[in-house]
Design a protein around this motif. Sequence first.
Motif, PDB file in Angstrom:
ATOM      1  N   LYS A 197       0.700  -1.219   0.118  1.00  0.00           N
ATOM      2  CA  LYS A 197       0.040   0.147  -0.026  1.00  0.00           C
ATOM      3  C   LYS A 197       0.927   1.229  -0.070  1.00  0.00           C
ATOM      4  CE  LYS A 197      -4.004  -1.977   2.408  1.00  0.00           C
ATOM      5  NZ  LYS A 197      -5.082  -1.745   3.163  1.00  0.00           N
ATOM      6  N   PRO A 198       0.226   2.319  -0.560  1.00  0.00           N
ATOM      7  CA  PRO A 198       0.969   3.666  -0.418  1.00  0.00           C
ATOM      8  C   PRO A 198       1.561   4.224   0.918  1.00  0.00           C
ATOM      9  CG  PRO A 198      -0.832   3.846  -2.008  1.00  0.00           C
ATOM     10  CD  PRO A 198      -0.684   2.627  -1.150  1.00  0.00           C
ATOM     11  N   ALA A 199       2.667   4.568   1.084  1.00  0.00           N
ATOM     12  CA  ALA A 199       3.355   5.230   2.276  1.00  0.00           C
ATOM     13  C   ALA A 199       2.449   6.352   2.745  1.00  0.00           C
ATOM     14  CB  ALA A 199       4.518   5.722   2.426  1.00  0.00           C
ATOM     15  N   ILE A 200       1.818   7.058   1.937  1.00  0.00           N
ATOM     16  CA  ILE A 200       1.017   8.329   2.078  1.00  0.00           C
ATOM     17  C   ILE A 200      -0.228   8.302   0.900  1.00  0.00           C
ATOM     18  CG2 ILE A 200       0.746  10.840   1.998  1.00  0.00           C
ATOM     19  CD1 ILE A 200       3.733  10.813   2.807  1.00  0.00           C
ATOM     20  N   GLU A 201      -1.270   8.154   1.542  1.00  0.00           N
ATOM     21  CA  GLU A 201      -2.683   8.286   0.622  1.00  0.00           C
ATOM     22  C   GLU A 201      -3.626   9.311   0.903  1.00  0.00           C
ATOM     23  OE1 GLU A 201      -5.523   4.970  -1.534  1.00  0.00           O
ATOM     24  OE2 GLU A 201      -4.581   4.525   0.385  1.00  0.00           O
ATOM     25  N   ILE A 202      -3.811  10.285   0.167  1.00  0.00           N
ATOM     26  CA  ILE A 202      -4.660  11.431   0.466  1.00  0.00           C
ATOM     27  C   ILE A 202      -5.662  11.339  -0.504  1.00  0.00           C
ATOM     28  CG2 ILE A 202      -4.806  14.104   0.100  1.00  0.00           C
ATOM     29  CD1 ILE A 202      -1.609  13.995   1.056  1.00  0.00           C
ATOM     30  N   ILE A 203      -6.960  11.425   0.087  1.00  0.00           N
ATOM     31  CA  ILE A 203      -8.329  11.547  -0.538  1.00  0.00           C
ATOM     32  C   ILE A 203      -9.138  12.771  -0.281  1.00  0.00           C
ATOM     33  CG2 ILE A 203     -10.238  10.186  -0.938  1.00  0.00           C
ATOM     34  CD1 ILE A 203      -8.567   7.777  -0.010  1.00  0.00           C
ATOM     35  N   ASN A 204      -9.360  13.351  -1.427  1.00  0.00           N
ATOM     36  CA  ASN A 204     -10.301  14.803  -1.402  1.00  0.00           C
ATOM     37  C   ASN A 204      -9.894  15.633  -0.221  1.00  0.00           C
ATOM     38  OD1 ASN A 204     -11.829  13.574  -3.731  1.00  0.00           O
ATOM     39  ND2 ASN A 204     -12.705  12.485  -2.214  1.00  0.00           N
ATOM     40  N   LEU A 205      -8.838  15.730   0.166  1.00  0.00           N
ATOM     41  CA  LEU A 205      -8.089  16.488   1.165  1.00  0.00           C
ATOM     42  C   LEU A 205      -8.610  18.120   1.054  1.00  0.00           C
ATOM     43  CD1 LEU A 205      -6.580  15.756   3.927  1.00  0.00           C
ATOM     44  CD2 LEU A 205      -4.592  16.735   2.934  1.00  0.00           C
ATOM     45  N   GLY A 206      -9.046  18.458   2.117  1.00  0.00           N
ATOM     46  CA  GLY A 206      -9.321  19.964   2.133  1.00  0.00           C
ATOM     47  C   GLY A 206      -9.122  20.465   3.404  1.00  0.00           C
ATOM     48  N   LYS A 207      -8.367  21.877   3.550  1.00  0.00           N
ATOM     49  CA  LYS A 207      -8.207  22.492   4.876  1.00  0.00           C
ATOM     50  C   LYS A 207      -8.831  24.043   4.699  1.00  0.00           C
ATOM     51  CE  LYS A 207      -6.792  23.547   9.036  1.00  0.00           C
ATOM     52  NZ  LYS A 207      -7.474  22.788  10.224  1.00  0.00           N
ATOM     53  N   GLN A 208      -9.765  24.325   5.690  1.00  0.00           N
ATOM     54  CA  GLN A 208     -10.265  25.735   5.671  1.00  0.00           C
ATOM     55  C   GLN A 208      -9.861  26.502   7.006  1.00  0.00           C
ATOM     56  OE1 GLN A 208     -14.449  25.878   6.309  1.00  0.00           O
ATOM     57  NE2 GLN A 208     -14.740  27.507   4.533  1.00  0.00           N
ATOM     58  N   TYR A 209      -9.480  27.705   6.824  1.00  0.00           N
ATOM     59  CA  TYR A 209      -9.126  28.599   7.919  1.00  0.00           C
ATOM     60  C   TYR A 209     -10.061  29.730   7.937  1.00  0.00           C
ATOM     61  CZ  TYR A 209      -4.647  26.171   8.367  1.00  0.00           C
ATOM     62  OH  TYR A 209      -3.657  25.225   8.446  1.00  0.00           O
ATOM     63  N   LYS A 210     -10.242  30.057   9.156  1.00  0.00           N
ATOM     64  CA  LYS A 210     -11.402  31.243   9.633  1.00  0.00           C
ATOM     65  C   LYS A 210     -10.379  32.692   9.623  1.00  0.00           C
ATOM     66  CE  LYS A 210     -14.938  28.592  10.118  1.00  0.00           C
ATOM     67  NZ  LYS A 210     -16.089  28.526   8.939  1.00  0.00           N
ATOM     68  N   LEU A 211     -11.096  33.362   8.888  1.00  0.00           N
ATOM     69  CA  LEU A 211     -10.113  34.770   8.821  1.00  0.00           C
ATOM     70  C   LEU A 211     -10.574  35.712   9.898  1.00  0.00           C
ATOM     71  CD1 LEU A 211     -10.124  35.522   5.110  1.00  0.00           C
ATOM     72  CD2 LEU A 211      -8.282  34.694   6.536  1.00  0.00           C
ATOM     73  N   THR A 212      -9.804  35.956  10.737  1.00  0.00           N
ATOM     74  CA  THR A 212     -10.142  36.888  11.840  1.00  0.00           C
ATOM     75  C   THR A 212      -9.417  38.293  11.956  1.00  0.00           C
ATOM     76  OG1 THR A 212      -8.533  35.899  13.389  1.00  0.00           O
ATOM     77  CG2 THR A 212     -10.859  34.952  13.485  1.00  0.00           C
ATOM     78  N   ASN A 213     -10.165  39.254  12.158  1.00  0.00           N
ATOM     79  CA  ASN A 213      -9.424  40.616  12.152  1.00  0.00           C
ATOM     80  C   ASN A 213      -9.028  41.158  13.841  1.00  0.00           C
ATOM     81  OD1 ASN A 213      -9.712  41.173   9.230  1.00  0.00           O
ATOM     82  ND2 ASN A 213     -11.791  41.872   9.920  1.00  0.00           N
ATOM     83  N   SER A 214      -7.905  41.629  14.007  1.00  0.00           N
ATOM     84  CA  SER A 214      -7.590  41.771  15.574  1.00  0.00           C
ATOM     85  C   SER A 214      -8.486  43.065  15.933  1.00  0.00           C
ATOM     86  CB  SER A 214      -6.137  42.446  15.075  1.00  0.00           C
ATOM     87  OG  SER A 214      -5.758  43.451  14.538  1.00  0.00           O
ATOM     88  N   ALA A 215      -8.988  42.862  17.043  1.00  0.00           N
ATOM     89  CA  ALA A 215      -9.880  43.660  17.469  1.00  0.00           C
ATOM     90  C   ALA A 215      -9.262  44.919  18.095  1.00  0.00           C
ATOM     91  CB  ALA A 215     -10.921  43.080  18.538  1.00  0.00           C
ATOM     92  N   PRO A 216     -10.039  46.099  17.837  1.00  0.00           N
ATOM     93  CA  PRO A 216      -9.446  47.129  18.595  1.00  0.00           C
ATOM     94  C   PRO A 216      -9.962  47.390  19.924  1.00  0.00           C
ATOM     95  CG  PRO A 216     -11.611  47.774  17.346  1.00  0.00           C
ATOM     96  CD  PRO A 216     -11.343  46.334  17.073  1.00  0.00           C
TER      97      PRO A 216
END
Length: 418
Positions: A3-22
């Motif tokens: 089997k493959p050493a690394i197998e990646i299937i439909n991988l996604g990474k989402q980050y939230k964008l935040t603004n520094s608060a005044p």
Amino acid sequence: MMKPAIEIINLGKQYKLTNSAPYIALRDVISESARNIFSGKKKKQDSFWALRDVNLSIEPGERVGIIGRNGAGKSTLLKIISRITPPTTGEAFIRGRVGSLLEVGTGFHPELSGRENIYLNGSILGLKRAEITKQLEAIIDFSGVEKFIDTPLKHYSSGMQLRLAFSVAAHLEPEILLIDEVLAVGDMEFQKKCLGKMEEVSKKDGRTILFVSHNLDTIKKFCSSAILLGNGTTLYKGNTDKSITKYLTDHLQTIAEKNWDDTLYSYNKELKLTKASLHNETGVILSRFDTTQKIGISFEYQVLAGRPSFTRGINVFNQENVHIFSSHDVVSEFSNQENKVGVYRATVWIPGNLLPEGFFSISLALFNPSPHEILIHEFEALRFEVFTDYLKFSARGNFTENLPGFIRPLLVWEVSSN
């Protein structure tokens, strides 16, 4: 079947964008809470996908380079594989113990000594104390920090931390080794040493290696295949040379040769520019040159009607579109005589050890110097990259930090002692 050493299937990474608060006073908090209670609405939070729909299969023993522009998702992919951050969507199957070198200091405790950090890293990898002790002497010797091995890590320089971190990652025998651009922190000699060790463990022990680097020459020499990422997606996976060529042509838009066929004439139809190319001293057409290489710029033109002398010239611009220098033909046998009807080829050489790392464009010109008359001037006819080959001696010497300047000539220094 393995089997493959690394197998990646439909991988996604989402980050939230935040603004520094005044600065917010207590009355603002109370009034905002009241508004939220009565409105019942929540503020919409912006987000972005660092990776999306990535599918990869990497076999045991493969040496794979990961290339792409900043922000393409290279480091995020390694962090998911090393289990530092979880994916938002999809799955990553990792078959084998993973050792990673992603950022200087990652996985180390600043209050512990170098020796204690070796045992800490080994235990994180799941090794028994006896297994770590067996490799301890080799780790310390390779790192070159034996004098400071019992000193707390917080007193180490970034270069010393890198040396120890790489030595630990390479010697504690992970089946999968992940290396990010962090190697650029070290000096050239240690970089060569690291690449040699990576090649050794890959060939001898069959370890899988994923290597992120902006140094395409290193990727080309070390990796058997490469992954090109762009905007968080896989644009290409396969042969290293093809990956690099696609990256350079599609994303950095290098142009090693160009043909104008029957389109580029002087205003009076007496001259026609037909083709141009970049090449090395043996005539091989290239779009990438190391800082020590001579860069040949050749172009062909046709004189359609005999005319008084004219000359040839180039303009060189850097990636910020700063005009670095120009060169006019004042030495060839055709520089000051009438050009008869016929096909001509002109070549000019940019010497090695002149240009620094970066991307450059070439503009070509045919003109009459006196009185000044532009006959043909083709802007950005060719584009190329200059990089440092750390295995060659150059004007950079052993200096690994940013070395500013529009040019970088290798000058002759004379030093005497009384």
